[in-house]
Design a protein around this motif. Structure first.
Motif, PDB file in Angstrom:
ATOM      1  N   LEU A  95      60.685  43.910  38.703  1.00 54.31           N
ATOM      2  CA  LEU A  95      61.456  42.673  38.771  1.00 54.31           C
ATOM      3  C   LEU A  95      61.715  42.217  40.202  1.00 54.31           C
ATOM      4  O   LEU A  95      62.372  41.195  40.421  1.00 54.31           O
ATOM      5  CB  LEU A  95      62.793  42.848  38.034  1.00 54.31           C
ATOM      6  N   ASN A  96      61.197  42.941  41.161  1.00 56.34           N
ATOM      7  CA  ASN A  96      61.418  42.596  42.558  1.00 56.34           C
ATOM      8  C   ASN A  96      60.975  41.166  42.854  1.00 56.34           C
ATOM      9  O   ASN A  96      59.921  40.720  42.400  1.00 56.34           O
ATOM     10  CB  ASN A  96      60.623  43.546  43.470  1.00 56.34           C
ATOM     11  N   GLY A  97      61.788  40.458  43.623  1.00 55.56           N
ATOM     12  CA  GLY A  97      61.404  39.135  44.096  1.00 55.56           C
ATOM     13  C   GLY A  97      61.619  38.006  43.117  1.00 55.56           C
ATOM     14  O   GLY A  97      61.235  36.862  43.399  1.00 55.56           O
ATOM     15  N   LEU A  98      62.232  38.273  41.959  1.00 61.76           N
ATOM     16  CA  LEU A  98      62.453  37.199  40.990  1.00 61.76           C
ATOM     17  C   LEU A  98      63.615  36.308  41.435  1.00 61.76           C
ATOM     18  O   LEU A  98      64.496  36.735  42.186  1.00 61.76           O
ATOM     19  CB  LEU A  98      62.737  37.780  39.604  1.00 61.76           C
ATOM     20  N   PRO A  99      63.652  35.067  40.965  1.00 62.96           N
ATOM     21  CA  PRO A  99      64.726  34.135  41.325  1.00 62.96           C
ATOM     22  C   PRO A  99      66.075  34.587  40.765  1.00 62.96           C
ATOM     23  O   PRO A  99      66.140  35.487  39.917  1.00 62.96           O
ATOM     24  CB  PRO A  99      64.270  32.820  40.675  1.00 62.96           C
ATOM     25  N   PRO A 100      67.160  33.950  41.228  1.00 63.13           N
ATOM     26  CA  PRO A 100      68.487  34.263  40.684  1.00 63.13           C
ATOM     27  C   PRO A 100      68.492  34.209  39.166  1.00 63.13           C
ATOM     28  O   PRO A 100      67.948  33.268  38.565  1.00 63.13           O
ATOM     29  CB  PRO A 100      69.378  33.169  41.295  1.00 63.13           C
ATOM     30  N   LEU A 101      69.123  35.214  38.567  1.00 67.30           N
ATOM     31  CA  LEU A 101      69.024  35.425  37.124  1.00 67.30           C
ATOM     32  C   LEU A 101      70.408  35.435  36.471  1.00 67.30           C
ATOM     33  O   LEU A 101      71.282  36.195  36.884  1.00 67.30           O
ATOM     34  CB  LEU A 101      68.319  36.758  36.856  1.00 67.30           C
ATOM     35  N   LEU A 102      70.583  34.599  35.468  1.00 68.47           N
ATOM     36  CA  LEU A 102      71.779  34.607  34.630  1.00 68.47           C
ATOM     37  C   LEU A 102      71.403  35.150  33.258  1.00 68.47           C
ATOM     38  O   LEU A 102      70.426  34.697  32.657  1.00 68.47           O
ATOM     39  CB  LEU A 102      72.360  33.200  34.487  1.00 68.47           C
ATOM     40  N   ILE A 103      72.187  36.105  32.771  1.00 68.96           N
ATOM     41  CA  ILE A 103      71.958  36.711  31.453  1.00 68.96           C
ATOM     42  C   ILE A 103      73.217  36.530  30.619  1.00 68.96           C
ATOM     43  O   ILE A 103      74.316  36.882  31.060  1.00 68.96           O
ATOM     44  CB  ILE A 103      71.640  38.214  31.575  1.00 68.96           C
ATOM     45  N   GLN A 104      73.069  35.992  29.417  1.00 68.28           N
ATOM     46  CA  GLN A 104      74.189  35.857  28.491  1.00 68.28           C
ATOM     47  C   GLN A 104      73.855  36.563  27.180  1.00 68.28           C
ATOM     48  O   GLN A 104      72.709  36.487  26.710  1.00 68.28           O
ATOM     49  CB  GLN A 104      74.496  34.386  28.200  1.00 68.28           C
ATOM     50  N   ALA A 105      74.850  37.237  26.614  1.00 67.88           N
ATOM     51  CA  ALA A 105      74.654  37.914  25.328  1.00 67.88           C
ATOM     52  C   ALA A 105      75.993  37.985  24.602  1.00 67.88           C
ATOM     53  O   ALA A 105      77.060  37.876  25.222  1.00 67.88           O
ATOM     54  CB  ALA A 105      74.080  39.307  25.529  1.00 67.88           C
ATOM     55  N   LYS A 138      77.599  25.250  29.818  1.00 69.66           N
ATOM     56  CA  LYS A 138      78.056  24.721  31.110  1.00 69.66           C
ATOM     57  C   LYS A 138      77.857  25.748  32.222  1.00 69.66           C
ATOM     58  O   LYS A 138      77.529  25.384  33.361  1.00 69.66           O
ATOM     59  CB  LYS A 138      79.518  24.315  31.016  1.00 69.66           C
ATOM     60  N   VAL A 139      78.029  27.025  31.903  1.00 70.43           N
ATOM     61  CA  VAL A 139      77.790  28.082  32.887  1.00 70.43           C
ATOM     62  C   VAL A 139      76.316  28.112  33.272  1.00 70.43           C
ATOM     63  O   VAL A 139      75.964  28.270  34.451  1.00 70.43           O
ATOM     64  CB  VAL A 139      78.234  29.453  32.343  1.00 70.43           C
ATOM     65  N   ILE A 140      75.441  27.958  32.291  1.00 73.94           N
ATOM     66  CA  ILE A 140      73.999  27.918  32.571  1.00 73.94           C
ATOM     67  C   ILE A 140      73.685  26.740  33.496  1.00 73.94           C
ATOM     68  O   ILE A 140      72.937  26.879  34.469  1.00 73.94           O
ATOM     69  CB  ILE A 140      73.197  27.799  31.265  1.00 73.94           C
ATOM     70  N   ALA A 141      74.261  25.583  33.199  1.00 74.37           N
ATOM     71  CA  ALA A 141      74.032  24.396  34.021  1.00 74.37           C
ATOM     72  C   ALA A 141      74.515  24.627  35.445  1.00 74.37           C
ATOM     73  O   ALA A 141      73.847  24.236  36.413  1.00 74.37           O
ATOM     74  CB  ALA A 141      74.738  23.191  33.402  1.00 74.37           C
ATOM     75  N   SER A 142      75.661  25.268  35.599  1.00 73.83           N
ATOM     76  CA  SER A 142      76.191  25.554  36.927  1.00 73.83           C
ATOM     77  C   SER A 142      75.288  26.517  37.684  1.00 73.83           C
ATOM     78  O   SER A 142      75.036  26.341  38.873  1.00 73.83           O
ATOM     79  CB  SER A 142      77.599  26.136  36.810  1.00 73.83           C
ATOM     80  N   HIS A 143      74.777  27.525  36.978  1.00 74.90           N
ATOM     81  CA  HIS A 143      73.855  28.495  37.585  1.00 74.90           C
ATOM     82  C   HIS A 143      72.607  27.789  38.093  1.00 74.90           C
ATOM     83  O   HIS A 143      72.145  28.060  39.219  1.00 74.90           O
ATOM     84  CB  HIS A 143      73.486  29.551  36.547  1.00 74.90           C
ATOM     85  N   ILE A 144      72.083  26.891  37.302  1.00 75.13           N
ATOM     86  CA  ILE A 144      70.884  26.140  37.703  1.00 75.13           C
ATOM     87  C   ILE A 144      71.167  25.308  38.937  1.00 75.13           C
ATOM     88  O   ILE A 144      70.389  25.302  39.905  1.00 75.13           O
ATOM     89  CB  ILE A 144      70.406  25.251  36.538  1.00 75.13           C
ATOM     90  N   SER A 145      72.290  24.606  38.931  1.00 74.08           N
ATOM     91  CA  SER A 145      72.642  23.729  40.053  1.00 74.08           C
ATOM     92  C   SER A 145      72.884  24.524  41.336  1.00 74.08           C
ATOM     93  O   SER A 145      72.395  24.158  42.403  1.00 74.08           O
ATOM     94  CB  SER A 145      73.894  22.923  39.688  1.00 74.08           C
ATOM     95  N   GLN A 146      73.626  25.605  41.214  1.00 72.65           N
ATOM     96  CA  GLN A 146      73.946  26.404  42.409  1.00 72.65           C
ATOM     97  C   GLN A 146      72.701  27.067  42.982  1.00 72.65           C
ATOM     98  O   GLN A 146      72.568  27.185  44.201  1.00 72.65           O
ATOM     99  CB  GLN A 146      74.997  27.450  42.056  1.00 72.65           C
ATOM    100  N   SER A 147      71.803  27.509  42.110  1.00 68.68           N
ATOM    101  CA  SER A 147      70.587  28.161  42.586  1.00 68.68           C
ATOM    102  C   SER A 147      69.699  27.181  43.339  1.00 68.68           C
ATOM    103  O   SER A 147      69.087  27.522  44.351  1.00 68.68           O
ATOM    104  CB  SER A 147      69.823  28.765  41.405  1.00 68.68           C
ATOM    105  N   GLN A 148      69.628  25.935  42.852  1.00 69.93           N
ATOM    106  CA  GLN A 148      68.810  24.928  43.517  1.00 69.93           C
ATOM    107  C   GLN A 148      69.381  24.589  44.892  1.00 69.93           C
ATOM    108  O   GLN A 148      68.630  24.290  45.834  1.00 69.93           O
ATOM    109  CB  GLN A 148      68.730  23.648  42.684  1.00 69.93           C
ATOM    110  N   ALA A 149      70.716  24.650  45.006  1.00 65.07           N
ATOM    111  CA  ALA A 149      71.351  24.268  46.260  1.00 65.07           C
ATOM    112  C   ALA A 149      71.185  25.308  47.358  1.00 65.07           C
ATOM    113  O   ALA A 149      71.443  25.025  48.537  1.00 65.07           O
ATOM    114  CB  ALA A 149      72.838  24.013  46.018  1.00 65.07           C
TER     115      ALA A 149
END
Length: 297
Positions: free
Chosen positions: A224-234, A285-296
């Motif tokens: 998994l080395n080098g993968l982009p920021p990752l959010l996991i929900q369960a 909404k948390v997923i959306a925030s993760h996407i936005s913050q990662s792009q920034a």
């Protein structure tokens, strides 16, 4: 109080209707039809727009809400690689499009048993490459997926990295299925959705002649080395909870910026109830925030 009643009602619906339909004895064709009907209860936000498109030669649905801003989400639907479609997930992608203020592209990747591994991965890769060809900045692309689509999200990112291709800005996986050996399934007090025998059948149909430990089938065994920021929900009430925990641990150990969220007393891919269940809406909404913050970044 009303949310507690709704949560209990939805749980009973999962237990009494969805779980029995996900039985290994039922033909896959029948399960596809039944689940398509069940997903009608997953309702997108009002004014969501759905357009049939082709992306990389793969049929897909483009979901928009309001005026989409910069960036795009490639969403890989779940269903054990044998059921599900861009249509079944319109409720979820509609809420994701609204929360993220982005267009969401959901490819109808080929399903097993007609098309076993690596068909789904090849189609996901073709869709991503088509987004690059269209001129999307890789950093503005987010890849997300639920269940099998969550595992496919991780496998796609690994494959892109191995090929030296530009990586997306972020990854988000919902109740990811990342270990098809099922040697470390969680044992909750109750599991409203999945049956171990059904996911075992799905794994057998998807893997075909390949080993279940193949890293692009079960990414938990991959690098998994080098993968982009990752959010996991369960949810805490699902047999795949350990998949989420182990993925988070392994990703963090290998230097991936990782955030794991476990939602107590909720079930497999509870986010399909966004718009009804407040905690599901909040998770989107948390997923959306993760996407936005990662792009920034």
């Amino acid at each position: 109080m009303l949310q507690n009643v709704l949560e209990a009602s939805l749980r009973q619906t999962m237990c009494r209707i969805i779980r029995p339909w996900l039985h290994p004895a039922l033909p896959v064709s029948l399960q596809r039809s039944l689940i398509a009907q069940a997903y009608r209860s997953s309702v997108p936000p009002r004014a969501s727009r759905f357009t049939s498109v082709s992306i990389g030669g793969i049929p897909a649905t483009r979901t928009e809400h309001g005026q989409p801003g910069t960036g795009i989400v490639l969403y890989l639907h779940g269903g054990g690689y044998i059921i599900g479609s861009s249509s079944t997930h319109r409720g979820l992608t509609g809420h994701l499009a609204k929360a993220s203020e982005r267009a969401v592209i959901t490819p109808d990747y080929r399903l097993a048993p007609e098309h076993p591994f690596p068909a789904a991965l090849e189609d996901a890769e073709a869709a991503y490459e088509a987004l690059l060809t269209e001129g999307h900045d890789p950093a503005s692309i987010a890849i997300a997926g639920d269940s099998a689509g969550g595992g496919l999200t991780i496998a796609l990112a690994m494959r892109l990295r191995d090929k030296g291709r530009p990586l997306p800005g972020s990854l988000a996986v919902l109740s990811p299925w990342v270990d098809l050996t099922h040697e470390h399934l969680y044992s909750p007090e109750r599991e409203p959705v999945l049956q171990p025998r059904w996911i075992d059948k799905a794994a057998r149909l998807y893997c075909g002649q390949e080993l279940r430990t193949h890293p692009f089938i079960s990414p938990i065994f991959g690098d998994l080395n080098g993968l982009p920021p990752l959010l996991i929900q369960a949810g805490s009430e699902e047999i795949l909870l350990n998949d989420a925990r182990r993925l988070a641990d392994r990703a963090a150990q290998q230097g991936v910026d990782t955030n794991l969220e476990i939602y107590n007393s909720l079930w497999h891919v509870f986010q399909v109830h966004a718009g009804q269940l407040d905690r599901a809406t909040d998770a989107i909404k948390v997923i959306a925030s993760h996407i936005s913050q990662s792009q920034a970044r």
